[in-house]
Design a protein around this motif. Structure first.
Motif, PDB file in Angstrom:
ATOM      1  N   ALA A  87     -17.195  11.420  -3.680  1.00 52.05           N
ATOM      2  CA  ALA A  87     -16.664  11.776  -2.360  1.00 52.05           C
ATOM      3  C   ALA A  87     -17.518  12.773  -1.597  1.00 52.05           C
ATOM      4  O   ALA A  87     -17.606  12.701  -0.387  1.00 52.05           O
ATOM      5  N   TRP A 107     -16.104  15.027   3.113  1.00 47.70           N
ATOM      6  CA  TRP A 107     -15.006  15.452   2.239  1.00 47.70           C
ATOM      7  C   TRP A 107     -15.117  16.945   1.910  1.00 47.70           C
ATOM      8  O   TRP A 107     -14.143  17.668   1.909  1.00 47.70           O
ATOM      9  N   TYR A 130      -8.230  10.541  -0.290  1.00 45.36           N
ATOM     10  CA  TYR A 130      -9.418   9.938  -0.888  1.00 45.36           C
ATOM     11  C   TYR A 130      -9.005   8.615  -1.538  1.00 45.36           C
ATOM     12  O   TYR A 130      -8.078   8.559  -2.343  1.00 45.36           O
ATOM     13  N   ASP A 132     -10.465   5.334  -3.695  1.00 44.38           N
ATOM     14  CA  ASP A 132     -11.602   4.762  -4.406  1.00 44.38           C
ATOM     15  C   ASP A 132     -11.371   3.308  -4.775  1.00 44.38           C
ATOM     16  O   ASP A 132     -12.053   2.748  -5.611  1.00 44.38           O
ATOM     17  N   ALA A 148     -10.687   9.025   3.259  1.00 51.15           N
ATOM     18  CA  ALA A 148     -12.099   9.035   2.874  1.00 51.15           C
ATOM     19  C   ALA A 148     -12.207   7.871   1.904  1.00 51.15           C
ATOM     20  O   ALA A 148     -11.515   7.832   0.888  1.00 51.15           O
ATOM     21  N   THR A 157     -19.697   5.835   1.994  1.00 47.32           N
ATOM     22  CA  THR A 157     -18.487   6.611   2.186  1.00 47.32           C
ATOM     23  C   THR A 157     -18.151   6.641   3.664  1.00 47.32           C
ATOM     24  O   THR A 157     -19.025   6.886   4.480  1.00 47.32           O
ATOM     25  N   LEU A 159     -15.234   8.308   6.401  1.00 49.27           N
ATOM     26  CA  LEU A 159     -14.127   9.242   6.599  1.00 49.27           C
ATOM     27  C   LEU A 159     -13.573   8.953   7.979  1.00 49.27           C
ATOM     28  O   LEU A 159     -14.314   8.924   8.948  1.00 49.27           O
TER      29      LEU A 159
END
Length: 163
Positions: A87, A107, A130, A132, A148, A157, A159
């Motif tokens: 992150a 992040w 967050y 994943d 994120a 990544t 955001l």
């Protein structure tokens, strides 16, 4: 080092991006090293409680920087190293059309909360979750949450606020 850090203490840590840049990702992941920040020009780390002297010396050699450290359970620490290197250490790039607003922050710029998977943005006064996995992303997108998101295929990544 003093007492071992608990899960709750690790969750409250606010990490410094400059400290993370000082510890190569390969070293952090292989040896379970979590960089926290700087204090009096010394790097602050969290290392696993079961770290042997040989590995400690190797970390010292690789970092070429004076450091202080606290300890934590290896498996718990491994989860935080994984989270923060996915992150925090990633650049925001390859943004897709799935976002109606793409946040310029990273992040690491966001304030830590009691949940390591949620940060707080002081600019828009919102929680940022967050994600994943695509499943987590979709769950938060449907709720209208800021996220994120790490695309595991490209390591990109993003955001922002999903469509």
């Amino acid at each position: 080092p003093t007492d071992m850090l608990t899960l709750e203490q690790l969750q409250r840590l606010t990490l410094d991006g400059d400290a993370i840049e000082r510890v190569p990702e390969s070293v952090a992941r292989e040896h379970c090293v979590l960089p926290i920040g700087f204090a009096d020009d010394r790097l602050s780390l969290v290392l696993p409680t079961d770290l042997d002297e040989r590995t400690y010396d190797l970390i010292k050699f690789v970092l070429e920087f004076d450091f202080d450290y606290e300890t934590a359970d290896r498996q718990t620490l491994r989860n935080f190293v994984h989270l923060f290197y996915w992150a925090v250490y990633s650049d925001v790039r390859n943004c897709s059309d799935e976002f109606r607003f793409k946040c310029p922050k990273m992040w690491i710029d966001l304030a830590a909360t009691s949940d390591p998977m949620i940060r707080h943005c002081g600019t828009c006064d919102r929680k940022v979750h967050y994600c994943d996995s695509t499943m987590e992303f979709d769950k938060h997108r449907k709720r209208g949450d800021c996220v994120a998101f790490v695309d595991r295929d490209t390591s990109a990544t993003t955001l922002g606020l999903p469509m």
